[in-house]
Write an enzyme that holds these catalytic residues in place. Structure first.
Site, PDB file in Angstrom:
ATOM      1  NE  ARG A  45     -33.616  10.719 -32.203  1.00  0.00           N
ATOM      2  CZ  ARG A  45     -33.918  11.775 -31.456  1.00  0.00           C
ATOM      3  NH1 ARG A  45     -34.714  12.710 -31.921  1.00  0.00           N
ATOM      4  NH2 ARG A  45     -33.427  11.903 -30.247  1.00  0.00           N
ATOM      5  CD  GLU A  56     -31.352  12.036 -34.733  1.00  0.00           C
ATOM      6  OE1 GLU A  56     -30.670  11.419 -33.888  1.00  0.00           O
ATOM      7  OE2 GLU A  56     -32.127  12.970 -34.450  1.00  0.00           O
ATOM      8  CB  THR A  84     -26.296  22.946 -32.669  1.00  0.00           C
ATOM      9  OG1 THR A  84     -25.242  23.761 -32.164  1.00  0.00           O
ATOM     10  CG2 THR A  84     -26.089  21.514 -32.202  1.00  0.00           C
ATOM     11  NE  ARG A 112     -40.012  17.643 -30.675  1.00  0.00           N
ATOM     12  CZ  ARG A 112     -38.823  17.114 -30.492  1.00  0.00           C
ATOM     13  NH1 ARG A 112     -38.179  17.270 -29.345  1.00  0.00           N
ATOM     14  NH2 ARG A 112     -38.216  16.462 -31.453  1.00  0.00           N
ATOM     15  CB  THR A 201     -24.373  20.568 -22.611  1.00  0.00           C
ATOM     16  OG1 THR A 201     -24.465  19.174 -22.286  1.00  0.00           O
ATOM     17  CG2 THR A 201     -24.472  21.384 -21.326  1.00  0.00           C
ATOM     18  N   GLY A 226     -28.693  14.800 -23.660  1.00  0.00           N
ATOM     19  CA  GLY A 226     -28.285  13.478 -24.118  1.00  0.00           C
ATOM     20  C   GLY A 226     -29.290  12.944 -25.109  1.00  0.00           C
ATOM     21  CG  ASP A 227     -29.682  15.038 -28.532  1.00  0.00           C
ATOM     22  OD1 ASP A 227     -28.476  14.711 -28.547  1.00  0.00           O
ATOM     23  OD2 ASP A 227     -30.091  16.130 -28.968  1.00  0.00           O
ATOM     24  CE  LYS A 231     -25.433  16.140 -26.719  1.00  0.00           C
ATOM     25  NZ  LYS A 231     -26.314  16.932 -27.598  1.00  0.00           N
ATOM     26  CB  SER A 292     -36.514  14.739 -22.706  1.00  0.00           C
ATOM     27  OG  SER A 292     -37.056  15.172 -23.929  1.00  0.00           O
ATOM     28  CB  VAL A 293     -33.942  11.165 -26.590  1.00  0.00           C
ATOM     29  CG1 VAL A 293     -33.073  10.650 -25.452  1.00  0.00           C
ATOM     30  CG2 VAL A 293     -35.085  10.207 -26.874  1.00  0.00           C
TER      31      VAL A 293
END
Length: 342
Positions: A45, A56, A84, A112, A201, A226-227, A231, A292-293
């Site tokens: 992305r 993004e 957020t 999703r 988180t 963690g995305d 992070k 998973s991001v």
């Protein structure tokens, strides 16, 4: 005309069909598109980072449809009265480039993300998994629980958050729906006896939400917090013990838990497991980790699912998004002050 599914009608669709049923159906759409992974354009992305957060764009195409999602991530937003994450997305016809479907994707991304988690757990978690630990009780929690029940039949939840009000929110929403919700007072208590652990988180920092000592053999980890670069949530030693599965390796190495590891750290892409190209869980004792991001193909599938489920109903509205002069070569005719008014 472009069909629009706005916030109010997205919420009406979810209430009409039920979030859990939609999540099960969306998992099927995701599986369909992940199984034809190699037909899609795939790039990490496009991100614009600031000290406050990230904005993004997530594009992809299967050669017939093109999609993109605009999404932000601003961890400090709730303290300022904002969410957020917010998002919207588009499907377009590759044949002529016209946008055909425009949708809000704040709610749709929540669906999703949860459906993708359930799809991964379906092939990676132990078949006898019965208990889900939720570490982080924010906006994604209820959707995760409903997806795991719809796809894997899990009704026992152990929930921890540093904010007790967030835990109570999850209990208030899910207990009336038949879930058995245990409000944990620590991560240790939450993961005790859990077969599947979801970490979600928002803090944009290298954190250790889960230590390797807290992960028992046979657990499946669903790491979705963690995305973005910088992070993370997991003790790196967990990754050394686990079989690690990702969506799109080049993006996950930038944003996921594996950004902590060497560039050649071995991972398996989820589509390979779904198509039988690579094995998933190797034994009942193996720790599996879905790092998973979020990837554009998941958004593509979610948009298709929402479009199809609401097609032909009052939930979709027409919006005049594309200028269409009578002569396609004469765009100025739409603003020519000397032209006759029709």
């Amino acid at each position: 005309m472009t069909q629009l599914l706005d916030v109010a009608n997205m919420a009406r669709w979810i209430r009409r069909d039920g979030a859990e049923k939609i999540l099960v159906r969306m998992t099927e759409y995701l599986e369909q598109d992940f199984r034809r992974w190699e037909k899609f354009d795939r790039i990490p992305r496009i991100a614009s980072h600031t000290p406050l957060g990230v904005i993004e764009l997530m594009p992809t195409s299967d050669g017939e449809l093109y999609s993109f999602k605009y999404v932000n991530g601003h961890p400090s937003n709730p303290a300022r009265g904002f969410q957020t994450v917010t998002a919207f997305g588009v499907l377009a016809d590759v044949d002529n480039g016209y946008p055909t479907f425009l949708a809000e994707m704040t709610l749709l991304t929540a669906l999703r993300t949860a459906a993708t988690s359930a799809m991964a757990a379906k092939v990676l978690a132990r078949p006898d998994s019965r208990t889900l630990a939720l570490i982080g009780a924010g906006s994604q929690s209820e959707f995760q629980a409903l997806a795991f029940r719809g796809v894997l039949g899990i009704e026992d939840l152990r929930v921890f958050d540093i904010d007790p009000a967030a835990i109570e929110k999850v209990r208030r929403h899910l207990a009336p729906l038949g879930f058995r919700v245990h409000a944990a007072t620590s991560v240790d208590e939450a993961v005790d006896g859990a077969d599947i652990i979801t970490t979600c988180t928002a803090d944009k920092a290298h954190n250790t939400i889960l230590d390797t000592s807290q992960v028992r053999p046979g657990a499946h980890l669903n790491a979705i917090g963690g995305d973005c670069p910088g992070k993370t949530e997991l003790d790196a030693r967990i990754l050394e013990r686990a079989g690690v599965f990702v969506e799109f390796t080049p993006q996950t190495r930038i944003e996921g838990e594996i950004q902590q590891m060497a560039p050649d750290f071995p991972v398996t892409e989820l589509w390979e497991v779904l198509t039988g190209v690579a094995p998933g869980r190797s034994s009942a004792e193996q720790i599996t980790l879905f790092d998973s991001v979020g990837f554009a193909i998941s958004d593509f599938a979610a948009l298709r699912c929402a479009r199809d489920a609401t097609a032909g109903s009052a939930l979709q509205e027409e919006v005049d998004l594309v200028a269409q002069p009578d002569d396609p070569k004469d765009l100025f005719s739409l603003v020519d002050v000397l032209a006759p008014v029709s």
